[in-house]
Design a protein around this motif. Structure first.
Motif, PDB file in Angstrom:
ATOM      1  N   ASN A  86     -18.318  71.413  35.073  1.00  0.00           N
ATOM      2  CA  ASN A  86     -18.553  72.282  36.275  1.00  0.00           C
ATOM      3  C   ASN A  86     -17.175  72.401  36.962  1.00  0.00           C
ATOM      4  O   ASN A  86     -17.082  73.350  37.655  1.00  0.00           O
ATOM      5  CB  ASN A  86     -19.487  71.545  37.055  1.00  0.00           C
ATOM      6  N   TYR A  89     -15.381  75.367  35.431  1.00  0.00           N
ATOM      7  CA  TYR A  89     -16.404  76.602  35.871  1.00  0.00           C
ATOM      8  C   TYR A  89     -16.166  77.216  37.068  1.00  0.00           C
ATOM      9  O   TYR A  89     -16.093  78.227  37.484  1.00  0.00           O
ATOM     10  CB  TYR A  89     -17.841  76.428  35.346  1.00  0.00           C
ATOM     11  N   ILE A  90     -16.109  76.079  38.137  1.00  0.00           N
ATOM     12  CA  ILE A  90     -15.887  76.381  39.341  1.00  0.00           C
ATOM     13  C   ILE A  90     -14.592  76.908  39.660  1.00  0.00           C
ATOM     14  O   ILE A  90     -14.493  77.908  40.702  1.00  0.00           O
ATOM     15  CB  ILE A  90     -16.207  74.843  40.467  1.00  0.00           C
ATOM     16  N   GLY A  92     -13.113  78.727  37.589  1.00  0.00           N
ATOM     17  CA  GLY A  92     -13.113  79.866  37.280  1.00  0.00           C
ATOM     18  C   GLY A  92     -14.019  80.941  37.893  1.00  0.00           C
ATOM     19  O   GLY A  92     -13.350  82.192  38.572  1.00  0.00           O
ATOM     20  N   LEU A  93     -14.834  80.499  38.953  1.00  0.00           N
ATOM     21  CA  LEU A  93     -15.544  81.454  39.779  1.00  0.00           C
ATOM     22  C   LEU A  93     -14.476  81.571  41.125  1.00  0.00           C
ATOM     23  O   LEU A  93     -14.564  82.581  41.637  1.00  0.00           O
ATOM     24  CB  LEU A  93     -16.886  80.709  40.417  1.00  0.00           C
ATOM     25  N   GLN A  94     -13.965  80.508  41.410  1.00  0.00           N
ATOM     26  CA  GLN A  94     -12.901  80.809  42.660  1.00  0.00           C
ATOM     27  C   GLN A  94     -11.841  81.681  42.203  1.00  0.00           C
ATOM     28  O   GLN A  94     -11.355  82.570  43.098  1.00  0.00           O
ATOM     29  CB  GLN A  94     -12.030  79.282  42.758  1.00  0.00           C
ATOM     30  N   GLU A  96     -11.970  84.312  40.174  1.00  0.00           N
ATOM     31  CA  GLU A  96     -13.008  85.595  39.989  1.00  0.00           C
ATOM     32  C   GLU A  96     -13.267  85.782  41.595  1.00  0.00           C
ATOM     33  O   GLU A  96     -12.816  87.094  41.607  1.00  0.00           O
ATOM     34  CB  GLU A  96     -14.220  85.531  39.245  1.00  0.00           C
ATOM     35  N   ASN A  97     -13.618  85.109  42.559  1.00  0.00           N
ATOM     36  CA  ASN A  97     -13.610  85.255  43.750  1.00  0.00           C
ATOM     37  C   ASN A  97     -12.511  85.998  44.520  1.00  0.00           C
ATOM     38  O   ASN A  97     -12.461  86.672  45.216  1.00  0.00           O
ATOM     39  CB  ASN A  97     -14.441  84.229  44.553  1.00  0.00           C
TER      40      ASN A  97
END
Length: 114
Positions: A86, A89-90, A92-94, A96-97
Motif C-alpha cells: 500500500n 500505491y499511496i 503513486g497516488l501522491q 499522480e495528485n
C-alpha cells in the motif's frame, strides 16, 4: 543381680522392669514414627504426582501460547507486506495528485494571463 543364695534382689528386678518399660515405650515410639514416615511418604508421592501434573499443564499452556504467538507473528508479517504494498500505491497516488495539481495550477495561470 543375684544374692548369695541365687535369688535376685529387688534392685535387679526393678532395673529389668524399667528396661522392659523403656523398651516398650521405644517400640511404641518407633511404631508412631514409622506411621509418620509412611504418611510423609504417601504425602510426598501425592505431591510428586501433583507437581508432575502441574508441570504438564504448564508445558501445555506454554505450547499454546507459543502457537498463539506464532499465529500473531504470521499475521503481523502479512500486515507488513500489505503495508509495504500500500505504501507504494499511496506514493503513486501522491505523485499522480501532485501532477494533477501542477496541471491545474498551470491552467489557472494560463487562464489568468488571458
Amino acid at each position: 543381680m543375684t544374692t548369695g543364695n541365687g535369688q535376685r534382689d529387688s534392685g535387679s528386678g526393678s532395673r529389668l522392669d524399667r528396661i522392659e518399660t523403656a523398651l516398650e515405650v521405644l517400640i511404641r515410639q518407633q511404631a508412631v514414627t514409622q506411621q509418620q514416615v509412611d504418611a510423609n511418604s504417601r504425602a510426598i508421592a501425592d505431591l510428586t504426582v501433583q507437581v508432575a501434573e502441574a508441570n504438564n499443564m504448564a508445558v501445555n499452556a506454554i505450547a499454546g501460547l507459543v502457537d498463539v504467538a506464532d499465529d500473531l507473528i504470521e499475521r503481523f508479517d502479512a500486515l507488513v507486506v500489505r503495508v509495504d504494498e500500500n505504501s507504494g500505491y499511496i506514493r503513486g497516488l501522491q505523485t499522480e495528485n501532485r501532477r494533477i495539481l501542477d496541471i491545474l495550477q498551470q491552467r489557472g495561470e494560463q487562464n489568468g494571463q488571458q
